[in-house]
Design a protein around this motif. Structure first.
Motif, PDB file in Angstrom:
ATOM      1  N   UNK A  75      -6.731   2.803  -1.496  1.00 28.24           N
ATOM      2  CA  UNK A  75      -7.258   3.123  -0.380  1.00 28.24           C
ATOM      3  C   UNK A  75      -5.965   4.216  -0.104  1.00 28.24           C
ATOM      4  N   UNK A  76      -4.477   3.344   0.388  1.00 28.57           N
ATOM      5  CA  UNK A  76      -3.484   3.592   0.610  1.00 28.57           C
ATOM      6  C   UNK A  76      -2.444   4.622  -0.737  1.00 28.57           C
ATOM      7  N   UNK A  77      -2.819   4.033  -1.648  1.00 29.72           N
ATOM      8  CA  UNK A  77      -2.332   4.416  -2.902  1.00 29.72           C
ATOM      9  C   UNK A  77      -2.773   5.949  -3.193  1.00 29.72           C
ATOM     10  N   UNK A  78      -3.956   6.205  -3.460  1.00 27.46           N
ATOM     11  CA  UNK A  78      -5.517   7.235  -2.896  1.00 27.46           C
ATOM     12  C   UNK A  78      -4.752   8.722  -2.910  1.00 27.46           C
ATOM     13  N   UNK A  79      -4.050   8.339  -1.286  1.00 24.26           N
ATOM     14  CA  UNK A  79      -3.616   8.900  -0.347  1.00 24.26           C
ATOM     15  C   UNK A  79      -2.218   9.436  -0.909  1.00 24.26           C
ATOM     16  N   UNK A  80      -1.519   8.669  -0.925  1.00 21.37           N
ATOM     17  CA  UNK A  80      -0.070   9.340  -1.252  1.00 21.37           C
ATOM     18  C   UNK A  80       0.026   9.444  -2.464  1.00 21.37           C
ATOM     19  N   UNK A 129     -10.283  -8.987  -0.945  1.00 23.40           N
ATOM     20  CA  UNK A 129     -11.168  -7.460  -1.176  1.00 23.40           C
ATOM     21  C   UNK A 129     -10.605  -6.596  -0.336  1.00 23.40           C
ATOM     22  N   UNK A 130     -11.125  -6.755   1.121  1.00 22.28           N
ATOM     23  CA  UNK A 130     -10.845  -5.394   1.792  1.00 22.28           C
ATOM     24  C   UNK A 130      -8.630  -5.653   1.872  1.00 22.28           C
ATOM     25  N   UNK A 131      -8.129  -6.534   1.213  1.00 23.63           N
ATOM     26  CA  UNK A 131      -6.845  -6.225   1.525  1.00 23.63           C
ATOM     27  C   UNK A 131      -6.340  -5.129   0.209  1.00 23.63           C
ATOM     28  N   UNK A 132      -6.865  -5.520  -0.937  1.00 23.18           N
ATOM     29  CA  UNK A 132      -7.070  -4.688  -1.459  1.00 23.18           C
ATOM     30  C   UNK A 132      -7.644  -3.116  -1.851  1.00 23.18           C
ATOM     31  N   UNK A 133      -8.627  -3.431  -1.054  1.00 25.08           N
ATOM     32  CA  UNK A 133      -9.226  -2.411  -1.174  1.00 25.08           C
ATOM     33  C   UNK A 133      -8.622  -0.731  -0.079  1.00 25.08           C
ATOM     34  N   UNK A 134      -7.572  -1.758   1.537  1.00 26.85           N
ATOM     35  CA  UNK A 134      -7.207  -1.000   1.491  1.00 26.85           C
ATOM     36  C   UNK A 134      -5.635  -0.515   1.065  1.00 26.85           C
ATOM     37  N   UNK A 135      -4.844  -1.356   0.497  1.00 28.42           N
ATOM     38  CA  UNK A 135      -3.836  -1.208  -0.636  1.00 28.42           C
ATOM     39  C   UNK A 135      -4.658   0.323  -1.442  1.00 28.42           C
TER      40      UNK A 135
END
Length: 351
Positions: A309-314, A301-307
């Motif tokens: 979040x980064x995709x949104x930033x990028x 769950x947190x791997x997907x959440x971090x991923x």
């Protein structure tokens, strides 16, 4: 054997019976009539004994009702705790100091006696859990109001007392919900104490997510290294401890300026983002290796959440929205393939 172990045995019996029925229906295997009769008689005796001794759920309907009873007990505990608070709030000003102190001292004691009575009367501990949560609420109210009456300077030590009381109830009566409450209070104490080491006022401990990391790591270590008479308690220590660490890392990976580290916000955020991905992967690996499904689910769950979040930033600001969501969909498909592979690896490890 306790209630949880008896329920697990009942679930295995039901699954075995269903599988035998399915094998017989498919013509693969069928027990001889004599053996089947002996097996049914043995299981009927076991189920009757477990139902009488541990009040386990022997049917799917009983399981569904049990979930409803758990929810009702939790909501009832919240309602009773609120009733105690508003009772004190309504009549408090008309009482003398001696009566106030007497009520505050008696409330948690009476609630604890109610826990003991409920635990002796019913084996599922639904009413005991309800009364235990009320007892914890009364004890929290006790220390808070006594401090106001006698003008005692508040400190983080109140968290330690609340946590110790909740943990005593949790281990005495095997109550998982109260264990979580106790761990939360102890986490507040450790976090506030960690904050004071940096010179901050103890009530400001929530402003620095890193204050919570030490407590989370200690919980996880206890869940992994210590032997618990209650296997469910070990799982709570592991998952709750890691959840605390993951939330702290997630916050710091997006708001680096609230960190203790003397770096730039961008450097802090990048460091914690990298740490979040690494810790999520390590959690998944440990969960598969130790056959702890809760850790696997938490890490995934947190791997997907971090991923995401980064995709949104990028990409959010410069990609067309349709293309952004198309890429998210494709990445979701890749994650499904990866997690399916991880599930296969977990099955291979178990066999």
């Amino acid at each position: 054997m306790d209630h949880q172990q008896a329920q697990a045995r009942v679930d295995r019996i039901q699954a075995f019976r269903e599988e035998l029925t399915q094998l017989a229906r498919e013509g693969v295997f069928e027990l001889p009539a004599g053996a089947k009769a002996r097996l049914d008689k043995h299981y009927a005796g076991l189920l009757a004994r477990f139902a009488a001794q541990f009040d386990v759920d022997t049917t799917s309907d009983q399981k569904r009702l049990s979930w409803g009873m758990r929810l009702a007990s939790f909501l009832g505990a919240l309602a009773l705790s609120a009733a105690v608070f508003f009772f004190f709030y309504r009549f408090w000003g008309g009482l003398g100091t001696a009566a106030q102190v007497g009520l505050l001292a008696a409330a948690p004691l009476l609630a604890t006696l109610g826990v003991e009575y409920a635990a002796r009367r019913e084996r599922t501990l639904y009413f005991a859990s309800l009364m235990a949560l009320v007892a914890v609420a009364c004890f929290v109210l006790n220390l808070s109001v006594l401090g106001q009456i006698f003008n005692i300077t508040p400190t983080q030590n109140a968290f330690l007392a609340w946590g110790a009381f909740a943990m005593l109830l949790a281990y005495t009566y095997r109550l998982r919900l109260i264990l979580v409450a106790g761990l939360t209070s102890l986490l507040g104490y450790l976090s506030a104490t960690t904050g004071t080491w940096s010179g901050a006022y103890w009530l400001s401990f929530g402003e620095r997510p890193e204050n919570f990391v030490l407590g989370g790591v200690l919980m996880f270590a206890i869940g992994v290294l210590s032997r618990h008479r209650q296997p469910a308690f070990a799982a709570i220590y592991r998952v709750y401890g890691l959840l605390v660490v993951f939330i702290a890392i997630l916050i710091l990976s997006n708001w680096g300026h609230i960190s203790y580290l003397p770096w730039s916000s961008a450097a802090i955020e990048q460091s914690y983002q990298t740490l979040g991905f690494a810790l999520a992967g390590l959690t998944i690996w440990l969960g598969i290796r130790g056959q702890w499904p809760g850790m696997v689910n938490l890490g995934s769950s947190f791997f997907v959440l971090h991923l995401y979040t980064k995709l949104f930033d990028w990409w959010w600001d410069w990609l067309p929205k349709y293309l952004f969501f198309l890429l998210l969909g494709l990445i979701a498909v890749l994650l499904l393939v990866l997690m399916r592979r991880l599930r296969s690896v977990g099955a291979e490890v178990r066999t």
